[in-house]
Design an enzyme around this catalytic site. Structure first.
Site, PDB file in Angstrom:
ATOM      1  N   LYS A 104       0.838  -1.202   0.000  1.00 42.84           N
ATOM      2  CA  LYS A 104       0.000   0.000   0.000  1.00 42.84           C
ATOM      3  C   LYS A 104       0.878   1.259   0.000  1.00 42.84           C
ATOM      4  O   LYS A 104       2.079   1.191   0.300  1.00 42.84           O
ATOM      5  CB  LYS A 104      -0.932  -0.018   1.215  1.00 42.84           C
ATOM      6  CG  LYS A 104      -0.209  -0.054   2.547  1.00 42.84           C
ATOM      7  CD  LYS A 104      -1.133  -0.523   3.666  1.00 42.84           C
ATOM      8  CE  LYS A 104      -0.400  -0.470   4.996  1.00 42.84           C
ATOM      9  NZ  LYS A 104      -1.116  -1.195   6.056  1.00 42.84           N
ATOM     10  N   TYR A 108      13.628  30.344   8.657  1.00 40.84           N
ATOM     11  CA  TYR A 108      12.377  30.930   9.148  1.00 40.84           C
ATOM     12  C   TYR A 108      12.256  30.833  10.663  1.00 40.84           C
ATOM     13  O   TYR A 108      12.620  29.814  11.253  1.00 40.84           O
ATOM     14  CB  TYR A 108      11.182  30.195   8.531  1.00 40.84           C
ATOM     15  CG  TYR A 108      11.045  30.348   7.044  1.00 40.84           C
ATOM     16  CD1 TYR A 108      10.916  31.608   6.453  1.00 40.84           C
ATOM     17  CD2 TYR A 108      11.006  29.225   6.224  1.00 40.84           C
ATOM     18  CE1 TYR A 108      10.771  31.739   5.085  1.00 40.84           C
ATOM     19  CE2 TYR A 108      10.856  29.341   4.853  1.00 40.84           C
ATOM     20  CZ  TYR A 108      10.735  30.608   4.288  1.00 40.84           C
ATOM     21  OH  TYR A 108      10.587  30.726   2.940  1.00 40.84           O
TER      22      TYR A 108
END
Ligand code: PLP
Length: 379
Positions: A38, A268
């Site tokens: 998956k 940042y």
């Protein structure tokens, strides 16, 4: 094209092949193996991985949606596919048409499949799921005998598998034992009533390492196939480290190297402020590639064969590392997951730095990151 990649994943298909071979050896010749592919085969690339696993001898595939099932069929026909999640009402018809085995928890789901199969002139093989303590899918243990009897009366539907799922096999021995005993008891009770199954399964990767599986004839690993150990309080046998090899490496490049002075802040939010003069490299990967922002200030990266600390916030496309103690220049390769020289960063280690689990580390790698295959023979 006259440029190279900025951030890419290398997938070693020979490692995958070796991992599957070793898992088969470990579960023994009486048992079959369902490989879980998956989420784009845990970020490794579904088509290539499925083709390799077919060649290497998987018996069944486990998927999370019907597109994944189609992608598997596009590289090889005839392999059984089990949908691990519950099918939505509007997915039933496609599942039947595509011969994807559903996971059933309720009589309503069983009826929908039976009716749709009847309408399409087909017959469905399904696996019934038992909830022994995961609480996500499955019928309560006590309800299973009656439910199964009702499902068995439906036409065009045959329950060929019975399974359950552990909630904490990597951490909690007592809880896992309770789950296992409940499942064992149910299997025995059904057997006494003459109800057997082609496939009985419970063991994900952690349970394969830690739980006996005498009542099962099918193993259901995901993470171990990719060569990554499930983290947890229960210690994995040391020999695993020798026999399983991580198939995926994640790499990027040094784009810029500079020297910063004490007091300078990086990135940042200015969460990092230099306390000394240092050399800093800007690398060509960020959370836009799936290198999780939660690794800001805690993760490490291999540059020049050594672990270098991530400094300040990881940004969308770039991150900065401390290269004061290594030789680094623009163009050099940096390793986010994998080996460089004798040093290695595993997905499990990176997960720890990011406060998450290796499953998320692998499946977070985004579409922007090309997967480059080596070894084996890919589709
Ligand atoms: C994802 C999944 C697995 C595989 O789990 P791993 O821990 O990666 O081995 C097994 N069974 C079910 C039902 C799953 O959803």
């Amino acid at each position: 094209m006259s440029f190279t990649h900025r951030c890419w994943a290398e997938i070693d298909l020979d490692a995958l092949r070796g991992n599957l071979a070793w898992l088969r050896y470990r579960i023994g010749p009486q048992k079959k193996i369902l490989t879980v592919v998956k989420a784009d085969a845990y970020g490794h690339g579904l088509r290539q991985v499925a083709a390799l696993l077919m060649q290497a001898g998987t018996d069944i595939f486990g998927v999370a949606n019907l597109q994944e099932a189609r992608d598997i069929r596009s590289v090889g026909r005839g392999f059984p596919i089990l949908m691990l999640g519950a099918c939505l009402p509007d997915e039933v018809e496609t599942a039947v048409k595509d011969n994807v085995m559903p996971t059933l928890s309720t009589i309503a789901e069983a009826r929908a499949f039976s009716a749709t199969a009847a309408r399409l002139g087909k017959s469905v093989q399904a696996h019934l799921k038992v909830d022994t303590g995961m609480g996500r899918l499955g019928a309560p243990v006590d309800a299973v005998p009656k439910l199964l009897a009702a499902v068995d009366r439906l036409p065009h539907l045959r329950v060929t598998g019975l399974y359950t799922h552990y909630a904490a096999a990597e951490d909690d021995a007592a809880y896992s034992r309770r789950q296992r005993r409940a499942f064992e008891k149910l299997v025995q009770q059904l057997a006494r009533d003459g109800r057997g199954f082609d496939f009985i399964h419970a063991n994900n990767s952690a349970a394969l390492l830690h739980e006996p599986d005498a009542m099962c004839n099918l193993a259901r690993p995901g993470l171990l196939v990719y060569g990554v150990l499930p983290p947890g309080r229960r210690r994995a046998p040391a020999l695993l480290k020798r026999h399983l090899r991580p198939a995926l490496s994640l790499k990027c490049r040094v784009a810029l190297v500079k020297t910063i002075e004490p007091g300078a802040s990086l990135s940042y939010g200015r969460s990092f402020v230099a306390s000394r003069r240092m050399r800093v490299a800007t690398l060509t990967a960020g959370y836009g590639d799936g290198y999780l922002r939660s690794g800001s200030g805690s993760a490490r990266v291999l540059v020049g064969g050594r672990l270098c600390s991530v400094l300040g916030r990881i940004t969308m496309d770039q991150l900065m590392v401390d290269v004061s103690r290594v030789r680094a220049q623009p163009g050099d390769e940096a390793v986010l997951i994998g080996k460089q020289g004798r040093a290695e960063i595993t997905a499990q280690q990176l997960a720890q730095w990011c406060g998450t689990v290796p499953w998320e580390i692998l499946t977070a790698i985004t579409y922007r990151v090309p997967r480059l295959y080596c070894g084996g023979s890919a589709a």
